[in-house]
Every structure is written in structure tokens, then in C-alpha cells.
Design an enzyme around this catalytic site. Structure first.
Site, PDB file in Angstrom:
ATOM      1  N   THR A 194     -28.980 -41.180  71.828  1.00  0.00           N
ATOM      2  CA  THR A 194     -29.851 -42.345  71.910  1.00  0.00           C
ATOM      3  C   THR A 194     -29.939 -42.737  73.372  1.00  0.00           C
ATOM      4  O   THR A 194     -28.957 -42.616  74.119  1.00  0.00           O
ATOM      5  CB  THR A 194     -29.291 -43.511  71.080  1.00  0.00           C
ATOM      6  N   SER A 325     -43.285 -16.514  82.142  1.00  0.00           N
ATOM      7  CA  SER A 325     -43.615 -16.657  83.549  1.00  0.00           C
ATOM      8  C   SER A 325     -44.220 -15.373  84.069  1.00  0.00           C
ATOM      9  O   SER A 325     -43.865 -14.271  83.625  1.00  0.00           O
ATOM     10  CB  SER A 325     -42.361 -17.003  84.364  1.00  0.00           C
ATOM     11  N   GLU A 338     -45.564 -26.819  73.638  1.00  0.00           N
ATOM     12  CA  GLU A 338     -46.398 -27.308  74.745  1.00  0.00           C
ATOM     13  C   GLU A 338     -47.850 -27.417  74.313  1.00  0.00           C
ATOM     14  O   GLU A 338     -48.543 -28.400  74.626  1.00  0.00           O
ATOM     15  CB  GLU A 338     -46.263 -26.359  75.936  1.00  0.00           C
TER      16      GLU A 338
END
Length: 485
Positions: A194, A325, A338
Site C-alpha cells: 500500500t 528492444s 503497455e
């Protein structure tokens, strides 16, 4: 986008509207009013979505049936319109709906595009020339007892409901996928977090079951707002007055429309409000926004839980669906999460446009319905297209890094909170601080301080027992339900 007829040397036909005579390409099914819209609104290059085209064609088919039954149009003309609409529903005229989504207010341009395509195909079926509107007119026959004012919002509701049903099926599948992962990870103890700092323990399974719950709640809100759209404006004609419509048209056309769609559409409670207000569409878009926000939150959680593999949390692993990449060898990125973020951002942006359009209605008509419809259908299409990919290529292949989760848990100073009932809040807080400074596990430090025996520490910090205690409140496997019996 076609150039105005007459500039290419191709055969043309002459059509007249209230503004005068124009040359229209002979081979097309659309007519003079569509031609003017094409010339006036070369805006985005994006045409109306297929869902709205289909909805409008079904509505026009139902209207033709109703008008024949009420004696408003001759059966020969009506059946030709029905046949043309059926051909359109098979995709025959997809390239004929050429009006940009950004167009004249209220959607008159697209409405006339539909009317003209159906009229000209019906004329062909009757052995007549395209453009012979004295015999069969886009307005007087295809558009009989109708107006853009009531047909565009009705077709919009129909299209949104249909696409919403597809989304709801997709959401159910995605929620089930998260639930399955919850079962798979039910025994993976880990640190809770949290404020992005260590908190009391839970299981990875609990987190994934919570994602499923969040998606089901979001789906429920979409379904609720979808129900509101069953109330439609058809029969209101011009600004809700019902002008030029047979008194029984509304009831008759809805009966046929429900026969074709099975959607249980009902007439607007107030015809004037149905044209003034787009609140129901705005509320539905708001439900999509709420869903998008949950999806963004979940995607970001997954990205965080999978961060690493050496310098992040690394409690879960993602399936390697592509290289991460172009430069760094062996890199695997959470690309599906994403992409889900980007889809969610677009849905939120679409809802902003919808909200602005909803409040822009003035007096007796909201003329901004076309941009609302386009954005809502775009959001539905994005979500319905991508979420199955996200389920297949991300959620289904997520793995648990059990060793990493356990190692981080045992270093968690928040475990000292479990000692509060025995030693008090302040002593427990001091114990947590010392454990953090010295890099010592809380259970070992509690034994060192004499707060617990080794046996007591083993019992108190039995993470598996704690997990069972939590899940006793949320029996989400069939076996657990039977065991509780």
C-alpha cells in the site's frame, strides 16, 4: 475520396435536390445529397463504422415493413426497399456509405446517404434507372414517417447495444481468465503493498481474483447503461413532434425492429426529451470510461509486479511475445499491458468528446449525436478487438516467481504488525524499524528480543495459514465451496 462528378469524364446522371441540379457518377448508388456532403466534409477520411451502417439498414427495413402494413407506401416499392436493405446487410454496398464521421449536425448527411443508396438499389430492382425519384424517392418512400432527428439516435442506440453485447462477452472471458490465475496462484504468499510500500502479507491469487472482481463490476455497469439505451426515439420525427408520421408508425416499426433484432427496444417515454437529451449515450460512454480506468490500473499493476527481472519486483513473469528492444539483447517487455494502457487512454479521450457533445445540445435537438456515436463505437471496437488478445497473449501466460515473492515477503518489516496484539503498537513499530535498519527478518528479530519463542514465531508467521484464513472469506474454487458445504 471521389472527385465531384463531371471532373473525370466518367459517365454521370443528373439529380436535383432543393439546392439545384448536380451531376452524380452514374455507377454509384448514393445521390446528390451525399455528393454535397462528400464535397463539404472532407475532414478525417474516416467513414461511419459498420455497426452504425448495419443498424441503419435494419431500421430502414423495419420502417419499410411498417409503412407497407400501414398503407403508407405501395407494397411493390416497400418490398424493393426491403430487398435493397437485405443486400446491404450482406455487405453488398459497404463502399457506398461514403460520408465522413465528421459531418452536418444531427447526422442528416449520413441519413441521406443511407436513403439514397437504398432508393437507387430499389429502383434498379424495379427495372428503373438510378435517380428516378419521382417513382421511388429517398425521402418520400425510404424515409417515410421518419426524420434524421429520430432515426440517427435510434440507429445509434441499436448499434451501441449490439456492440456492447460483444464487449460483455469479451469481459466475461477476461474476468474468468483472471479468476483461473487466482486459483493457480492461491498458494503464492507475498508482500502486500500500500502506498507502494510493504504492507501485510496476502497471496498473489488474492490480487488476481480482485482483478476479476473489478472487471465483473465494470461489466455490470456497462450492462446497466446498455439497458437504458433500449428506449429509442423512432416515431418522434422532427424535433419530437411526430409530424408526418402515421399515428401507429412508432408501435408498428418497433414491433418489426424487435422481430429482426430481438433487443426488446421500447418507445421513448417523452419524444421531446429523447431528441433534446443524449444523457443515456453519455452515461454508457461513462461506463466505458470507468472500465478503461480499471483496465489501465490493472495493466499498470501487472507491469509493476513484473518489473525486473533483477532490479524490480519480479513477482510475476510475462509470456515473451516479441523482442523488447532493438538494442538490448534478451529484453522482454510487458508489451501487451503497455498496449492495453494506450487503448484505455484512447477510450478515456473518446469519452471526453462524448461528454462535451452531450452538453452541447441546444433547445429541442442535440445536433452533436454523430460525434458521440462515432466515439462510443470506436471505444467499443478498440476494447472488443484488443481484450481477447490481451487475455490470450498476456494473462493466460503470466507465471508466478514463487521464490522471489517468498524472499521479499520474509524481508517485509510490516510483518511486525502481526505482533501488535501481543506487544502493543509502539513496540511493534520499533521492531519493524529495527528489522529494516539491520536487514533482519521480523520473525527472527522477535525471537531475539524475547517477544516470541521459535515455536510461537513459526505459528504466528505461518503465511500459508494466513492465506487460508483470508480465502475462507472468499471461496472462489468449486472444491472450497463444497468443503464449506
Amino acid at each position: 475520396m471521389q472527385e465531384p462528378a463531371g471532373n473525370t469524364g466518367a459517365p454521370t446522371r443528373r439529380e436535383r435536390d432543393a439546392l439545384g441540379m448536380r451531376a452524380v457518377p452514374a455507377e454509384v448508388y448514393w445521390g446528390v445529397q451525399t455528393l454535397r456532403a462528400v464535397e463539404n466534409f472532407q475532414v478525417s477520411g474516416v467513414r461511419e463504422p459498420a455497426a452504425l451502417v448495419r443498424a441503419y439498414l435494419v431500421l430502414k427495413k423495419a420502417a419499410a415493413y411498417a409503412n407497407m402494413a400501414l398503407g403508407e407506401i405501395d407494397a411493390e416499392l416497400g418490398w424493393a426497399i426491403v430487398k435493397a436493405a437485405d443486400e446491404g446487410l450482406e455487405g453488398r454496398f459497404d463502399d457506398q456509405f461514403v460520408v465522413d464521421v465528421f459531418q452536418a449536425g444531427a447526422g442528416t448527411s449520413f441519413h441521406m446517404n443511407v436513403n439514397e443508396v437504398l432508393a437507387n438499389r430499389a429502383l434498379e430492382l424495379l427495372g428503373r434507372e438510378k435517380g428516378d425519384y419521382d417513382y421511388l424517392s429517398p425521402n418520400d418512400h425510404v424515409g417515410r414517417c421518419q426524420s434524421t432527428h429520430d432515426t440517427f439516435p435510434t440507429a445509434s442506440h441499436l448499434a451501441i447495444i449490439t456492440e456492447a453485447d460483444r464487449l460483455l462477452a469479451v469481459l466475461d472471458s477476461l474476468a474468468r481468465a483472471f479468476s483461473r490465475k487466482g486459483e493457480e496462484f492461491a498458494d503464492v504468499q507475498k508482500s502486500g503493498r500500500t502506498h507502494l510500500t510493504d504492507a501485510l502479507p496476502l497471496t498473489l491469487g488474492a490480487e488476481f481474483v480482485a482483478y476479476a472482481t473489478a472487471l465483473r463490476r465494470a461489466a455490470w455497469r456497462v450492462k446497466e447503461r446498455r439497458e437504458d439505451l433500449r428506449e429509442v426515439a423512432i416515431g418522434g420525427t422532427a424535433n419530437g413532434t411526430g409530424a408526418n408520421a402515421h399515428p401507429e408508425f412508432r408501435e408498428t416499426v418497433l414491433a418489426d425492429l424487435n422481430r429482426f433484432t430481438g433487443l426488446g427496444l421500447i418507445p421513448a417515454t417523452d419524444s421531446f426529451e429523447a431528441l433534446q437529451s443524449r444523457a443515456a449515450m453519455a452515461a454508457f460512454s461513462g461506463a466505458l470510461r470507468e472500465l478503461a480506468l480499471e483496465l489501465i490500473r490493472i495493466a499498470n499493476d501487472l507491469r509493476l509486479l513484473g518489473s525486473g527481472p533483477t532490479s524490480g519486483l519480479a513477482e510475476i513473469t510475462f509470456p515473451a511475445v516479441q523482442s523488447g528492444s532493438s538494442t538490448m539483447n534478451g529484453k522482454v517487455n510487458p508489451v501487451m499491458a503497455e498496449c492495453l494502457d494506450m487503448v484505455g487512454f484512447q477510450v478515456v479521450g473518446n469519452d471526453t468528446a462524448v461528454a462535451l457533445a452531450a452538453q452541447a445540445g441546444q433547445v429541442d435537438l442535440n445536433v452533436m449525436t454523430p460525434v458521440m456515436t462515432a466515439n462510443i463505437l470506436a471505444s467499443l471496437s478498440l476494447l472488443t478487438s484488443f481484450l481477447p488478445l490481451f487475455e490470450e497473449k498476456c494473462v493466460a501466460g503470466i507465471g508466478a516467481n514463487r521464490g522471489q515473492a517468498r524472499a521479499l515477503l520474509m524481508k517485509n518489516p510490516a510483518l511486525a504488525s502481526l505482533l501488535s496484539p501481543q506487544i502493543g503498537h509502539l513496540r511493534a513499530a520499533n521492531l519493524a524499524g529495527e528489522a529494516r535498519r539491520r536487514g533482519v527478518a521480523v520473525p527472527a528479530l522477535a525471537v531475539e528480543k524475547g517477544y516470541l519463542t521459535e515455536k510461537e514465531a513459526a505459528e504466528l508467521f505461518d503465511m500459508e495459514r494466513m492465506a487460508r484464513g483470508l480465502y475462507a472469506r472468499y471461496p472462489w474454487t468449486h472444491q472450497e465451496r463444497e468443503d464449506e458445504g
